[in-house]
Design a protein around this motif. Structure first.
Motif, PDB file in Angstrom:
ATOM      1  N   ASN A   1      35.358  12.113  21.391  1.00  9.80           N
ATOM      2  CA  ASN A   1      34.187  11.232  21.431  1.00  9.80           C
ATOM      3  C   ASN A   1      33.576  11.151  22.825  1.00  9.80           C
ATOM      4  O   ASN A   1      32.961  10.158  23.203  1.00  9.80           O
ATOM      5  CB  ASN A   1      34.528   9.817  20.939  1.00  9.80           C
TER       6      ASN A   1
ATOM      7  N   GLU B   1      37.118  16.632  20.183  1.00 10.34           N
ATOM      8  CA  GLU B   1      37.383  15.520  19.271  1.00 10.34           C
ATOM      9  C   GLU B   1      37.655  14.212  19.994  1.00 10.34           C
ATOM     10  O   GLU B   1      38.250  13.288  19.430  1.00 10.34           O
ATOM     11  CB  GLU B   1      38.599  15.867  18.392  1.00 10.34           C
TER      12      GLU B   1
ATOM     13  N   GLU C   1      29.672  22.743  10.340  1.00  9.90           N
ATOM     14  CA  GLU C   1      29.087  21.649   9.566  1.00  9.90           C
ATOM     15  C   GLU C   1      28.610  20.526  10.490  1.00  9.90           C
ATOM     16  O   GLU C   1      29.309  20.152  11.434  1.00  9.90           O
ATOM     17  CB  GLU C   1      30.130  21.102   8.582  1.00  9.90           C
ATOM     18  N   GLY C   2      27.427  20.013  10.222  1.00 12.44           N
ATOM     19  CA  GLY C   2      26.874  18.919  11.012  1.00 12.44           C
ATOM     20  C   GLY C   2      26.025  19.363  12.176  1.00 12.44           C
ATOM     21  O   GLY C   2      25.366  18.548  12.821  1.00 12.44           O
ATOM     22  N   PHE C   3      26.009  20.666  12.479  1.00 12.38           N
ATOM     23  CA  PHE C   3      25.232  21.176  13.607  1.00 12.38           C
ATOM     24  C   PHE C   3      23.884  21.705  13.143  1.00 12.38           C
ATOM     25  O   PHE C   3      23.764  22.245  12.041  1.00 12.38           O
ATOM     26  CB  PHE C   3      25.988  22.302  14.336  1.00 12.38           C
ATOM     27  N   THR C   4      22.890  21.556  13.994  1.00 11.60           N
ATOM     28  CA  THR C   4      21.557  22.094  13.720  1.00 11.60           C
ATOM     29  C   THR C   4      21.141  23.023  14.851  1.00 11.60           C
ATOM     30  O   THR C   4      21.603  22.893  15.991  1.00 11.60           O
ATOM     31  CB  THR C   4      20.518  20.965  13.593  1.00 11.60           C
TER      32      THR C   4
ATOM     33  N   ASN D   1      25.060  18.609  17.571  1.00  3.60           N
ATOM     34  CA  ASN D   1      25.513  17.639  16.583  1.00  3.60           C
ATOM     35  C   ASN D   1      25.580  16.310  17.331  1.00  3.60           C
ATOM     36  O   ASN D   1      26.584  15.969  17.941  1.00  3.60           O
ATOM     37  CB  ASN D   1      26.884  18.011  16.020  1.00  3.60           C
ATOM     38  N   GLU D   2      24.463  15.572  17.306  1.00  5.81           N
ATOM     39  CA  GLU D   2      24.373  14.366  18.119  1.00  5.81           C
ATOM     40  C   GLU D   2      25.323  13.275  17.635  1.00  5.81           C
ATOM     41  O   GLU D   2      25.763  12.450  18.442  1.00  5.81           O
ATOM     42  CB  GLU D   2      22.933  13.877  18.170  1.00  5.81           C
ATOM     43  N   ASP D   3      25.656  13.275  16.345  1.00  9.62           N
ATOM     44  CA  ASP D   3      26.618  12.290  15.853  1.00  9.62           C
ATOM     45  C   ASP D   3      27.991  12.520  16.478  1.00  9.62           C
ATOM     46  O   ASP D   3      28.731  11.574  16.773  1.00  9.62           O
ATOM     47  CB  ASP D   3      26.726  12.366  14.326  1.00  9.62           C
ATOM     48  N   ALA D   4      28.321  13.799  16.684  1.00 12.95           N
ATOM     49  CA  ALA D   4      29.607  14.142  17.312  1.00 12.95           C
ATOM     50  C   ALA D   4      29.510  14.180  18.830  1.00 12.95           C
ATOM     51  O   ALA D   4      30.504  14.440  19.510  1.00 12.95           O
ATOM     52  CB  ALA D   4      30.087  15.498  16.791  1.00 12.95           C
TER      53      ALA D   4
END
Length: 525
Positions: free
Chosen positions: A81, A79, A146-149, A163-166
């Motif tokens: 970043n 968490e 959630e958010g992972f592919t 999860n590229e956003d994370a």
């Protein structure tokens, strides 16, 4: 955790969950001049962040994330970043702590596998759609957070998520091993492109910053160094001497089980070629007297280690007295500790049970009150050799094969006597000479002779002989942790055998050891 020796702010932190490959991750990253540091996964978050990492890698490991005794890393690392790359267990750690589900696999994947890349992303940039990888896992992420592919898969299991956003990526395979052909490209994508790490971990940069740091550490003080003649202690001594000059005194001890003429050769090299201030102590008889009648290998090691400490202590006290009389005082002890030793002593598995007492004089008496200088504690063996070359040190030191701290004592099976030492010294000299003539010395990790406590009948000059057996050992390895026996050319073996039997009185039979590590060890004792 000691971070005082870090010489760059562009750092990749590797959290060790107990994988046998963790050191390899660090080495691979160093290969493209990015500094990496391995620390236990249990390291508190504030200490991780204090290293100012550009990115974090979560290593593999033998545990299951759902076990009660699974390694207790702080999930808050996910968490911050900061870019995170999970490898094998690291992927499962990410899935488990971010709301996914990890379960035992129906089919364990171990060994070679083909992975299909399902989605182009920064981690896989430039890689082909299908890559050959090395797998080693018995669990799988059944449900993703959630958010992972899903980014990659084998024919029967998930092989990558993101999860590229994370800023979190993970793979189920091991990119750090040579069996994963595009592994270096993947790690480079993560470290250079995703993390933006600077490739400034170079020998030139290391030498400059280390010399400056040691000069500031020691100030006007003096230091002593236990010199073995090997690459580690020699490079450490040269680095420190470059910082403080003749205020470094090196102590070189003849323990009676060095190679042929080594006591004199090392002195000459260290003084004349490297310009070091060397105090040479010929304590051969003192060691051999202690070893008389001893056959147990562990007792040999302990005797040599303890006696080395006693000899070193005696000589150090003489130096202390001389310095005090001149108004100065020795306050520092130089050691050639390498990074694998540091990793092992702080591993998730706990401290190492093996102490290399001859090379590491950390067992010196407490009343010396010496502060440590360990200029090589950030380096792997191959990096030490690179530093030595940049320091202009002679090739015969830099390229020297590893030599055990207890010397020839662990290559003489049975009792160590002056006569048996002399026999092995002659045989070992022939092995080294012929390996060098064949151009193989730098290609094998170690090559040496072993004197066995076995006699056999032979025929020499039409006369019956009853003499010793000598074993030849040559191995190929990357770091000494594992090794394969080296398939030396028959002609080389023939020449070695012929010369030993002809030239070394007391040996009439030569055998070749074809055991790998594991199950064997490199040394016989």
């Amino acid at each position: 955790m000691d971070t005082s020796t870090s010489t760059t702010s562009s750092t990749i932190v590797i959290l060790d969950f107990g994988s046998q490959y963790t050191q390899l991750i660090a080495r691979r990253i160093r290969e493209f001049n990015v500094f990496s540091v391995v620390i236990p996964c249990t390291t508190p978050l504030e200490k991780i962040l204090a290293l100012d990492p550009r990115g974090i890698i979560l290593s593999g490991g033998p545990s299951s994330v759902y076990d009660a005794d699974a390694p207790a890393a702080d999930p808050a690392i996910l968490e911050q970043n900061l870019p995170v790359l999970g490898i094998c267990y690291g992927l499962q750690f990410i899935a488990h702590h971010l709301g996914g589900k990890v379960v035992p696999s129906d089919r364990r994947e171990y060994g070679h596998a083909e992975v299909e890349i399902l989605a182009e992303n920064q981690l896989f940039r430039g890689l082909p759609q299908n890559i050959d990888v090395w797998m080693s896992h018995g669990d799988e992420a059944q449900t993703l957070p959630e958010g992972f592919t899903r980014t990659a898969q084998t024919s029967n299991a998930l092989a990558g998520i993101a999860n590229e956003d994370a800023r979190i990526w993970a793979v189920q395979f091991h990119p750090e091993v040579a069996h994963t052909r595009q592994g270096m490209e993947l790690l480079k994508n993560f470290c250079l492109d995703i993390c933006g790490a600077e490739p400034n971990w170079t020998p030139e940069h290391f030498i400059q910053t280390t010399v400056e740091r040691v000069r500031a550490q020691v100030g006007n003080g003096h230091a002593i160094c236990g010199l073995s003649g090997g690459v580690d202690s020699s490079v450490a001594a040269v680095l420190v001497a470059r910082a403080i000059g003749d205020r470094l005194t090196c102590i070189f001890v003849n323990n009676g089980v060095l190679r042929k003429d080594e006591f004199y050769k090392v002195q000459k090299t260290m003084r004349e070629q490297l310009g070091l201030n060397v105090v040479a102590v010929d304590a051969a008889q003192r060691f051999l007297d202690k070893l008389a009648g001893i056959t147990d290998p562990e007792r040999k090691r302990k005797i040599i280690g303890n006696e080395f400490i006693a000899v070193f202590d005696d000589e150090a006290k003489k130096i202390f007295e001389a310095e005090k009389s001149s108004g100065e005082e020795v306050a520092w002890l130089v050691q050639g500790t390498l990074y694998p030793d540091v990793i092992e002593s702080s591993s998730v598995h706990g401290p190492s049970h093996t102490i290399k007492s001859h090379h590491n004089v950390g067992g010196l008496p407490e009343d010396m009150k010496l502060k440590l200088i360990e200029p090589l504690r950030d380096l792997f063996k191959d990096e030490v050799r690179r530093i030595g070359r940049d320091l202009g040190m002679p090739a015969d030191i830099i390229d020297r094969q590893p030599f055990p701290g207890p010397g020839l004592a662990v290559r003489i099976l049975g009792e160590v006597t002056p006569e048996r030492v002399a026999i092995l010294q002659e045989a070992d000299e022939i092995v080294v000479d012929e390996i060098k003539k064949a151009g193989l010395y730098k290609k094998v990790w170690q090559s040496f002779a072993v004197l066995l406590p076995v006699k056999s009948v032979g025929v020499m000059g039409d006369q019956r002989t009853y003499a010793n057996t000598c074993a030849i050992r040559a191995v190929e390895s990357e770091d000494g942790m594992t090794a394969d026996w080296a398939p030396l050319p028959y002609e080389v073996l023939r020449t070695i055998s012929s010369r030993i039997v002809s030239e070394v009185r007391g040996i009439n039979r030569v055998v070749y050891d074809i055991t790998s590590k594991p199950p064997g060890t490199i040394e016989w004792e």
